[in-house]
Design a protein around this motif. Structure first.
Motif, PDB file in Angstrom:
ATOM      1  N   GLY A  42       5.743 -12.548   6.310  1.00  0.00           N
ATOM      2  CA  GLY A  42       5.341 -11.157   6.183  1.00  0.00           C
ATOM      3  C   GLY A  42       4.450 -10.756   7.338  1.00  0.00           C
ATOM      4  N   GLY A  43       3.693  -9.682   7.129  1.00  0.00           N
ATOM      5  CA  GLY A  43       2.794  -9.211   8.167  1.00  0.00           C
ATOM      6  C   GLY A  43       1.381  -9.692   7.938  1.00  0.00           C
ATOM      7  N   ALA A  44       0.484  -9.207   8.779  1.00  0.00           N
ATOM      8  CA  ALA A  44      -0.940  -9.489   8.592  1.00  0.00           C
ATOM      9  C   ALA A  44      -1.492  -8.440   7.631  1.00  0.00           C
ATOM     10  CB  ALA A  44      -1.668  -9.420   9.929  1.00  0.00           C
ATOM     11  N   VAL A  45      -2.269  -8.876   6.663  1.00  0.00           N
ATOM     12  CA  VAL A  45      -2.831  -7.954   5.675  1.00  0.00           C
ATOM     13  C   VAL A  45      -4.312  -7.744   5.939  1.00  0.00           C
ATOM     14  CG1 VAL A  45      -3.078  -9.899   4.050  1.00  0.00           C
ATOM     15  CG2 VAL A  45      -3.261  -7.559   3.210  1.00  0.00           C
ATOM     16  N   LEU A  46      -4.729  -6.472   5.970  1.00  0.00           N
ATOM     17  CA  LEU A  46      -6.164  -6.167   6.046  1.00  0.00           C
ATOM     18  C   LEU A  46      -6.660  -6.249   4.613  1.00  0.00           C
ATOM     19  CD1 LEU A  46      -8.577  -5.427   7.758  1.00  0.00           C
ATOM     20  CD2 LEU A  46      -8.009  -3.016   7.443  1.00  0.00           C
ATOM     21  N   PHE A  47      -7.236  -7.387   4.283  1.00  0.00           N
ATOM     22  CA  PHE A  47      -7.535  -7.729   2.894  1.00  0.00           C
ATOM     23  C   PHE A  47      -8.987  -7.396   2.560  1.00  0.00           C
ATOM     24  CE2 PHE A  47      -6.829 -11.089  -0.563  1.00  0.00           C
ATOM     25  CZ  PHE A  47      -5.960 -10.262  -1.258  1.00  0.00           C
ATOM     26  N   GLY A  48      -9.162  -6.782   1.402  1.00  0.00           N
ATOM     27  CA  GLY A  48     -10.484  -6.351   0.984  1.00  0.00           C
ATOM     28  C   GLY A  48     -10.554  -4.847   0.813  1.00  0.00           C
ATOM     29  N   LEU A  49      -9.407  -4.180   0.955  1.00  0.00           N
ATOM     30  CA  LEU A  49      -9.317  -2.732   0.783  1.00  0.00           C
ATOM     31  C   LEU A  49      -8.802  -2.385  -0.612  1.00  0.00           C
ATOM     32  CD1 LEU A  49      -7.704  -1.747   4.204  1.00  0.00           C
ATOM     33  CD2 LEU A  49     -10.132  -1.777   3.598  1.00  0.00           C
ATOM     34  N   LYS A  50      -8.893  -1.091  -0.959  1.00  0.00           N
ATOM     35  CA  LYS A  50      -8.477  -0.634  -2.285  1.00  0.00           C
ATOM     36  C   LYS A  50      -6.957  -0.602  -2.443  1.00  0.00           C
ATOM     37  CE  LYS A  50     -12.630   2.205  -2.880  1.00  0.00           C
ATOM     38  NZ  LYS A  50     -13.165   3.579  -2.982  1.00  0.00           N
ATOM     39  N   GLY A  51      -6.240  -0.742  -1.351  1.00  0.00           N
ATOM     40  CA  GLY A  51      -4.782  -0.806  -1.385  1.00  0.00           C
ATOM     41  C   GLY A  51      -4.290  -1.801  -0.359  1.00  0.00           C
ATOM     42  N   ALA A  52      -3.009  -2.137  -0.423  1.00  0.00           N
ATOM     43  CA  ALA A  52      -2.429  -3.096   0.524  1.00  0.00           C
ATOM     44  C   ALA A  52      -2.136  -2.400   1.852  1.00  0.00           C
ATOM     45  CB  ALA A  52      -1.147  -3.690  -0.053  1.00  0.00           C
ATOM     46  N   VAL A  53      -2.676  -2.944   2.938  1.00  0.00           N
ATOM     47  CA  VAL A  53      -2.432  -2.424   4.285  1.00  0.00           C
ATOM     48  C   VAL A  53      -1.858  -3.579   5.100  1.00  0.00           C
ATOM     49  CG1 VAL A  53      -3.451  -1.456   6.370  1.00  0.00           C
ATOM     50  CG2 VAL A  53      -4.271  -0.711   4.118  1.00  0.00           C
ATOM     51  N   ASN A  66      -4.497   8.736  -1.905  1.00  0.00           N
ATOM     52  CA  ASN A  66      -4.242   9.753  -2.919  1.00  0.00           C
ATOM     53  C   ASN A  66      -3.487   9.223  -4.136  1.00  0.00           C
ATOM     54  OD1 ASN A  66      -5.467  11.574  -1.200  1.00  0.00           O
ATOM     55  ND2 ASN A  66      -3.537  12.361  -0.374  1.00  0.00           N
ATOM     56  N   GLY A  67      -3.137   7.928  -4.120  1.00  0.00           N
ATOM     57  CA  GLY A  67      -2.410   7.346  -5.239  1.00  0.00           C
ATOM     58  C   GLY A  67      -0.924   7.644  -5.241  1.00  0.00           C
ATOM     59  N   GLU A  68      -0.407   8.144  -4.118  1.00  0.00           N
ATOM     60  CA  GLU A  68       1.015   8.447  -4.017  1.00  0.00           C
ATOM     61  C   GLU A  68       1.827   7.222  -3.621  1.00  0.00           C
ATOM     62  OE1 GLU A  68       0.944  11.461  -1.086  1.00  0.00           O
ATOM     63  OE2 GLU A  68      -0.212  12.872  -2.310  1.00  0.00           O
ATOM     64  N   ALA A  69       1.160   6.190  -3.114  1.00  0.00           N
ATOM     65  CA  ALA A  69       1.819   4.940  -2.728  1.00  0.00           C
ATOM     66  C   ALA A  69       0.862   3.789  -2.993  1.00  0.00           C
ATOM     67  CB  ALA A  69       2.225   4.971  -1.255  1.00  0.00           C
ATOM     68  N   ASP A  70       1.420   2.586  -3.100  1.00  0.00           N
ATOM     69  CA  ASP A  70       0.616   1.393  -3.371  1.00  0.00           C
ATOM     70  C   ASP A  70       0.209   0.662  -2.107  1.00  0.00           C
ATOM     71  OD1 ASP A  70       0.959   1.427  -6.351  1.00  0.00           O
ATOM     72  OD2 ASP A  70       3.062   1.194  -5.780  1.00  0.00           O
ATOM     73  N   ALA A  71       0.957   0.867  -1.024  1.00  0.00           N
ATOM     74  CA  ALA A  71       0.739   0.076   0.184  1.00  0.00           C
ATOM     75  C   ALA A  71       1.146   0.853   1.423  1.00  0.00           C
ATOM     76  CB  ALA A  71       1.527  -1.232   0.113  1.00  0.00           C
ATOM     77  N   VAL A  72       0.535   0.485   2.557  1.00  0.00           N
ATOM     78  CA  VAL A  72       0.896   1.007   3.872  1.00  0.00           C
ATOM     79  C   VAL A  72       1.532  -0.116   4.667  1.00  0.00           C
ATOM     80  CG1 VAL A  72       0.083   2.068   6.007  1.00  0.00           C
ATOM     81  CG2 VAL A  72      -1.113   2.524   3.868  1.00  0.00           C
ATOM     82  N   LEU A  73       2.633   0.192   5.347  1.00  0.00           N
ATOM     83  CA  LEU A  73       3.276  -0.772   6.234  1.00  0.00           C
ATOM     84  C   LEU A  73       3.443  -0.125   7.596  1.00  0.00           C
ATOM     85  CD1 LEU A  73       6.377  -2.967   5.361  1.00  0.00           C
ATOM     86  CD2 LEU A  73       6.108  -1.918   7.591  1.00  0.00           C
ATOM     87  N   SER A  74       2.965  -0.810   8.643  1.00  0.00           N
ATOM     88  CA  SER A  74       3.086  -0.266   9.993  1.00  0.00           C
ATOM     89  C   SER A  74       3.199  -1.383  11.013  1.00  0.00           C
ATOM     90  CB  SER A  74       1.865   0.608  10.325  1.00  0.00           C
ATOM     91  OG  SER A  74       1.929   1.074  11.667  1.00  0.00           O
TER      92      SER A  74
END
Length: 335
Positions: free
Chosen positions: A283-294, A89-97
């Motif tokens: 850092g963590g592992a990034v699921l790269f290739g998405l529209k935002g940083a996960v 929704n554009g409320e955040a730039d990245a997800v961290l879990s």
């Protein structure tokens, strides 16, 4: 300003380790805003103030043994799902879990969404090397996709190159293909076909096949493989490191007074080795290739690991690597 949506309830040590890690990161990165999703009373136990932190209360969370796709579809108010939705929704730039890996991958794919023309995003982490001047290598795919086509491995090579250039500031990153021999003719049908694609690409600096025994020797800045092999190799690395440390501790215990004194004198060196082997420092592992940083942190992450992941996200945002990726892949339809 960078905004990070945090799944505060994901992981073995949640919410304490997650919240304390965010608090540590806030000291180093006062310009970052955090949105913490989870049980508000539990989250507040570990916060002395709410500067740059917003808490979004939810009682629902995804458990470690939940089936990934079903869980994100049925638990619409789960902390991880709400964090992914915030990025969409554009409320955040990245997800961290630090929660359920499969569920986070599903959240990334089905909620955050793939960049156009990227069929299979890859799970990537920066791992250490023990020779040469490099600080590590980017390993992709580590298990997001069990079955791959040669074209997917070419995509991984491009993704890894973008990350190494932008986030780790590596000039002209060397890309290697994980294989059972260094000769171009070695390998499975998948790796032989992928080799040809990688060698023909002008967008990467392909240095050929590399063997698993050379991964820590600094022979490449980016290493690509299929997700099944990558996950097996990663777990072998983790298991070997844990076994070595366990054997070393037992040997010291059984070595008597002289052995214990020797271990005490080598304490700093042993701690340095432990830190070198700990890839969570990157850092963590990034699921790269998405529209935002996960970003996926290890389930047993401590506060320092969470802080490292926040630093990683900040580097990704500051270098606009995802924006540049979108331009590169979306332009492919017009070229």
């Amino acid at each position: 300003m960078v905004k990070i949506a945090v799944d505060a309830m994901g992981g073995d040590n949640a919410p304490q380790a997650i919240v304390e890690g965010v608090a540590l990161a806030r000291k180093d990165f006062p310009e970052i805003e955090f949105i913490l999703y989870g049980k508000e009373p539990e989250i507040k136990k570990y916060l002395s103030d709410l500067t740059n932190i917003t808490i979004v209360h939810t009682d629902e969370k995804i458990e470690s043994d939940d089936e990934p796709v079903k869980s994100i579809r049925r638990k619409k108010q789960a902390s991880m799902v709400l964090a992914a939705q915030a990025v969409k929704n554009g409320e955040a730039d990245a997800v961290l879990s630090a929660g359920n890996t499969g569920a986070l991958l599903a959240s990334g794919l089905f909620i955050v969404g793939r960049i156009k023309n990227i069929e299979r995003p890859g799970l990537m982490s920066t791992l250490p090397v023990f020779k040469g001047d490099s600080d590590g290598f980017d390993f992709i795919d580590m298990g997001a996709n069990a079955d791959n086509k040669p074209e997917h491995l070419l995509t991984y090579a491009v993704l890894g190159t973008f990350y190494a250039k932008n986030v780790r500031q590596v000039t002209n990153p060397r890309v290697g293909l994980l294989n059972n021999g260094t000769e171009a003719t070695k390998g499975s049908e998948l790796t032989k076909a992928a080799y040809d694609l990688l060698a023909a690409s002008s967008d990467i600096n392909f240095v050929g096949n590399i063997e698993a025994r050379d991964l820590f020797n600094g022979v490449a800045d980016v290493v690509v493989t299929d997700g099944f092999t990558g996950n097996a190799v990663l777990k072998t690395m983790e298991g070997t490191a844990m076994s070595m440390m366990s054997v070393l501790k037992e040997s010291v215990k059984e070595s008597g007074f002289k052995g214990k004194m020797g271990a005490l004198m080598m304490k700093d060196s042993l701690m340095n080795l432990k830190n070198q082997m700990d890839y969570s420092n990157h850092g963590g592992a990034v699921l790269f290739g998405l529209k935002g940083a996960v970003i996926k942190c290890h389930g047993s992450s401590d506060p320092e690991s969470i802080k490292s992941a926040v630093r990683q996200i900040n580097q990704m945002q500051q270098t606009n690597v995802i924006h540049d990726l979108r331009i590169y892949f979306e332009d492919k339809t017009t070229n």
